[in-house]
Motif scaffolding. Structure first.
Motif, mmCIF file in Angstrom:
data_model
loop_
_atom_site.group_PDB
_atom_site.id
_atom_site.type_symbol
_atom_site.label_atom_id
_atom_site.label_comp_id
_atom_site.label_asym_id
_atom_site.label_seq_id
_atom_site.Cartn_x
_atom_site.Cartn_y
_atom_site.Cartn_z
ATOM 1 N N PHE A 7 8.013 -11.737 49.118
ATOM 2 C CA PHE A 7 7.367 -10.680 49.895
ATOM 3 C C PHE A 7 8.320 -9.513 50.112
ATOM 4 O O PHE A 7 7.960 -8.347 49.908
ATOM 5 C CB PHE A 7 6.892 -11.234 51.244
ATOM 6 N N CYS A 8 9.560 -9.827 50.501
ATOM 7 C CA CYS A 8 10.544 -8.770 50.733
ATOM 8 C C CYS A 8 10.883 -8.027 49.444
ATOM 9 O O CYS A 8 11.045 -6.807 49.441
ATOM 10 C CB CYS A 8 11.816 -9.367 51.341
ATOM 11 N N VAL A 9 11.001 -8.773 48.364
ATOM 12 C CA VAL A 9 11.279 -8.150 47.070
ATOM 13 C C VAL A 9 10.161 -7.168 46.719
ATOM 14 O O VAL A 9 10.412 -6.045 46.264
ATOM 15 C CB VAL A 9 11.433 -9.222 45.970
ATOM 16 N N ALA A 10 8.914 -7.599 46.945
ATOM 17 C CA ALA A 10 7.762 -6.743 46.628
ATOM 18 C C ALA A 10 7.769 -5.473 47.478
ATOM 19 O O ALA A 10 7.549 -4.368 46.975
ATOM 20 C CB ALA A 10 6.472 -7.521 46.842
ATOM 21 N N VAL A 11 8.038 -5.615 48.783
ATOM 22 C CA VAL A 11 8.055 -4.455 49.676
ATOM 23 C C VAL A 11 9.145 -3.469 49.277
ATOM 24 O O VAL A 11 8.921 -2.264 49.178
ATOM 25 C CB VAL A 11 8.249 -4.904 51.139
ATOM 26 N N LEU A 12 10.350 -3.977 49.016
ATOM 27 C CA LEU A 12 11.476 -3.107 48.651
ATOM 28 C C LEU A 12 11.230 -2.420 47.306
ATOM 29 O O LEU A 12 11.635 -1.274 47.101
ATOM 30 C CB LEU A 12 12.773 -3.922 48.617
ATOM 31 N N LYS A 13 10.559 -3.116 46.399
ATOM 32 C CA LYS A 13 10.227 -2.494 45.113
ATOM 33 C C LYS A 13 9.235 -1.361 45.311
ATOM 34 O O LYS A 13 9.370 -0.271 44.741
ATOM 35 C CB LYS A 13 9.663 -3.532 44.146
ATOM 36 N N LEU A 14 8.206 -1.616 46.126
ATOM 37 C CA LEU A 14 7.189 -0.599 46.365
ATOM 38 C C LEU A 14 7.760 0.607 47.116
ATOM 39 O O LEU A 14 7.259 1.716 46.973
ATOM 40 C CB LEU A 14 6.026 -1.208 47.145
ATOM 41 N N LYS A 15 8.806 0.383 47.911
ATOM 42 C CA LYS A 15 9.461 1.484 48.612
ATOM 43 C C LYS A 15 10.527 2.144 47.749
ATOM 44 O O LYS A 15 11.254 3.020 48.218
ATOM 45 C CB LYS A 15 10.091 0.956 49.908
ATOM 46 N N ARG A 16 10.595 1.690 46.471
ATOM 47 C CA ARG A 16 11.542 2.247 45.499
ATOM 48 C C ARG A 16 12.983 2.149 45.980
ATOM 49 O O ARG A 16 13.814 3.028 45.732
ATOM 50 C CB ARG A 16 11.185 3.711 45.176
ATOM 51 N N THR A 17 13.272 1.050 46.673
ATOM 52 C CA THR A 17 14.642 0.769 47.103
ATOM 53 C C THR A 17 15.355 -0.087 46.070
ATOM 54 O O THR A 17 16.565 0.064 45.851
ATOM 55 C CB THR A 17 14.627 0.032 48.461
ATOM 56 N N ILE A 18 14.613 -0.983 45.438
ATOM 57 C CA ILE A 18 15.173 -1.842 44.397
ATOM 58 C C ILE A 18 14.296 -1.768 43.147
ATOM 59 O O ILE A 18 13.174 -1.259 43.198
ATOM 60 C CB ILE A 18 15.271 -3.312 44.852
ATOM 61 N N SER A 19 14.812 -2.271 42.050
ATOM 62 C CA SER A 19 14.046 -2.412 40.814
ATOM 63 C C SER A 19 13.952 -3.882 40.470
ATOM 64 O O SER A 19 14.861 -4.668 40.772
ATOM 65 C CB SER A 19 14.722 -1.650 39.664
ATOM 66 N N MET A 20 12.876 -4.264 39.855
ATOM 67 C CA MET A 20 12.623 -5.654 39.481
ATOM 68 C C MET A 20 12.446 -5.695 37.966
ATOM 69 O O MET A 20 11.475 -5.168 37.434
ATOM 70 C CB MET A 20 11.365 -6.142 40.205
ATOM 71 N N LEU A 21 13.390 -6.303 37.267
ATOM 72 C CA LEU A 21 13.399 -6.279 35.808
ATOM 73 C C LEU A 21 13.083 -7.650 35.230
ATOM 74 O O LEU A 21 13.647 -8.663 35.662
ATOM 75 C CB LEU A 21 14.782 -5.828 35.303
ATOM 76 N N ASP A 22 12.182 -7.655 34.266
ATOM 77 C CA ASP A 22 11.866 -8.899 33.550
ATOM 78 C C ASP A 22 12.966 -9.144 32.511
ATOM 79 O O ASP A 22 13.126 -8.381 31.560
ATOM 80 C CB ASP A 22 10.513 -8.749 32.864
ATOM 81 N N ILE A 23 13.728 -10.206 32.713
ATOM 82 C CA ILE A 23 14.866 -10.474 31.825
ATOM 83 C C ILE A 23 14.628 -11.707 30.952
ATOM 84 O O ILE A 23 15.571 -12.370 30.524
ATOM 85 C CB ILE A 23 16.168 -10.643 32.626
ATOM 86 N N SER A 24 13.361 -11.997 30.684
ATOM 87 C CA SER A 24 13.062 -13.158 29.838
ATOM 88 C C SER A 24 13.651 -12.989 28.442
ATOM 89 O O SER A 24 14.053 -13.960 27.801
ATOM 90 C CB SER A 24 11.549 -13.367 29.751
ATOM 91 N N ARG A 25 13.756 -11.742 27.973
ATOM 92 C CA ARG A 25 14.317 -11.503 26.636
ATOM 93 C C ARG A 25 15.836 -11.513 26.644
ATOM 94 O O ARG A 25 16.483 -11.399 25.603
ATOM 95 C CB ARG A 25 13.802 -10.173 26.086
ATOM 96 N N LEU A 26 16.404 -11.652 27.832
ATOM 97 C CA LEU A 26 17.861 -11.809 27.949
ATOM 98 C C LEU A 26 18.246 -13.268 28.169
ATOM 99 O O LEU A 26 19.380 -13.577 28.522
ATOM 100 C CB LEU A 26 18.392 -10.945 29.103
ATOM 101 N N GLY A 27 17.253 -14.137 27.968
ATOM 102 C CA GLY A 27 17.543 -15.570 28.051
ATOM 103 C C GLY A 27 17.320 -16.197 29.403
ATOM 104 O O GLY A 27 17.730 -17.335 29.637
#
Length: 400
Positions: free
Chosen positions: A291-311
């Motif tokens: 929930f906190c990750v989602a809120v901070l992402k929506l407030k453009r405080t953090i970025s959430m990167l899909d790293i599945s292609r980095l293993g």
């Protein structure tokens, strides 16, 4: 359009619900008791399957029309409406029993209509339905004695059946049939007990049902229903972001605000960290951080990167605007030897990196291509290999 021609003959105080297949109005209104109850009389003279959008009256429409008559309305139907939509419920409402439909090949006088002591010629080839009264009274008859128009008291209202085709009789035979229709309309209104009414309780229930079953309401209910699992972290992170978005304006009142501040502090220190590692460092369950990750992402405080292609089948969390540094910091922890070689030997080749890291060349190349997307390294093509150069985002970690 013959129906419209007849309807216009009744004057200005008439609304037309046109159900022709060419340009049909909203047929669902025939099942809307609140709509029907606005009218003293409803005439459905020629609901012909061949030309009508939606065909014959369905069970729900018949029930609603019966309710309308029972509440004080006047319902008038003609040959095709009755015979093609026949049901026991209709017979009950009109107080008749259907016997057969007559289809004379030639026109004669047997089916001419007698009303008020006057004879109205009718073309027999337009068909007639023969009925036996079962409570209804005959107010017009054919010359052969069969009922032409019947009237029945049903509840507080009146149901009138015209056993001939009233549209064709008026439009194609004799306009004087309008006299019959106006007289029937006037008599039916006198015979009913009261205007059509819908009780307050029922009206409230109908309106409430409409509101609750409206697509927008159902969508809102479903959305609210999913807000709780999103708040508790039971949904995937990307879905959590979607459902948390409406709550961002209420950030100051959210009880998890303190936890979110601690999470942001941890990200600021670690620069690039997966959600699972972040949960481990904070001593929390991973789902409780979503929930906190989602809120901070929506407030453009953090970025959430899909790293599945980095293993790694997880999301990497970095400070917004510092994604390259975050990815570099995480890669150094995951592939320390590989990152150190790139930082200390700018221009090193993929083959050299593969040998020193004990990894297949194609895996090294795919890994570094993904890193280049985040601005961690730069890859340059050579005739038979690739050269790899660190960016500032990577090299700075080896200067400290």
């Amino acid at each position: 359009m013959e129906d419209v021609t007849l309807a216009n003959s009744f004057g200005d105080d008439v609304d037309i619900l046109y159900l022709g297949k060419d340009l049909p109005d909203d047929r669902s209104l025939l099942s809307d008791i609140l709509y029907l109850s606005k009218y003293d009389e409803i005439w459905i003279l020629d609901l012909n399957v061949q030309w009508t959008e939606g065909g014959r009256l369905n069970e729900g429409e018949i029930e609603t029309l019966a309710e309308y008559v029972g509440s004080g309305g006047v319902l008038v139907v003609g040959l095709n409406t009755y015979s093609q939509s026949w049901s026991r419920k209709l017979d009950n409402v009109f107080g008749v029993k259907i016997l057969r439909v007559e289809r004379p090949v030639e026109d004669g006088e047997d089916w001419d209509i007698v009303f008020g002591g006057k004879v109205y010629p009718y073309n027999d080839t337009y068909q007639e339905v023969v009925v036996r009264t079962a409570g209804a009274k005959v107010i017009a008859a054919y010359k052969n004695g069969n009922p032409a128009v019947t009237m029945n008291h049903y509840g507080s209202g009146v149901a009138v059946l015209m056993t001939f085709n009233p549209i064709k009789a008026y439009v194609e035979v004799d306009h004087s049939f309008l006299e019959v229709y106006l007289a029937i309309s006037s008599e039916a209104l006198k015979e009913r007990k009261n205007p059509p009414t819908v009780g307050t309780a029922k009206k409230t229930l109908i309106l409430l049902k409409r509101v609750l079953l409206h697509p927008l309401t159902l969508g809102l209910i479903a959305f609210i229903f999913l807000e709780l699992p999103a708040y508790l972290g039971f949904l995937p992170v990307d879905l959590t972001v979607f459902f948390v978005a409406p709550l961002v304006p209420f950030w100051g009142r959210i009880k998890k605000r303190k936890r979110c501040k601690h999470l942001l502090e941890a990200i600021s220190v670690m620069r690039g960290v997966t959600i699972s590692k972040l949960a481990e460092e904070m001593g929390e369950k991973a789902r409780r951080l979503k929930f906190c990750v989602a809120v901070l992402k929506l407030k453009r405080t953090i970025s959430m990167l899909d790293i599945s292609r980095l293993g790694e089948k997880d999301y990497l969390i970095t400070l917004h605007g510092l994604e390259a540094e975050g990815v570099a910091a995480w890669m150094i922890k995951r592939y320390p030897r590989l990152m150190e070689k790139i930082a200390s030997h700018p221009g090193i080749t993929i083959l050299d990196l593969a040998r020193t890291s004990n990894m297949p060349p194609y895996e090294v190349l795919e890994l570094l291509r993904e890193m280049s997307r985040y601005g961690v390294v730069e890859i340059r093509k050579m005739p038979f290999d690739y050269e790899v150069y660190p960016t500032r985002a990577l090299s700075r970690w080896f200067e400290e």
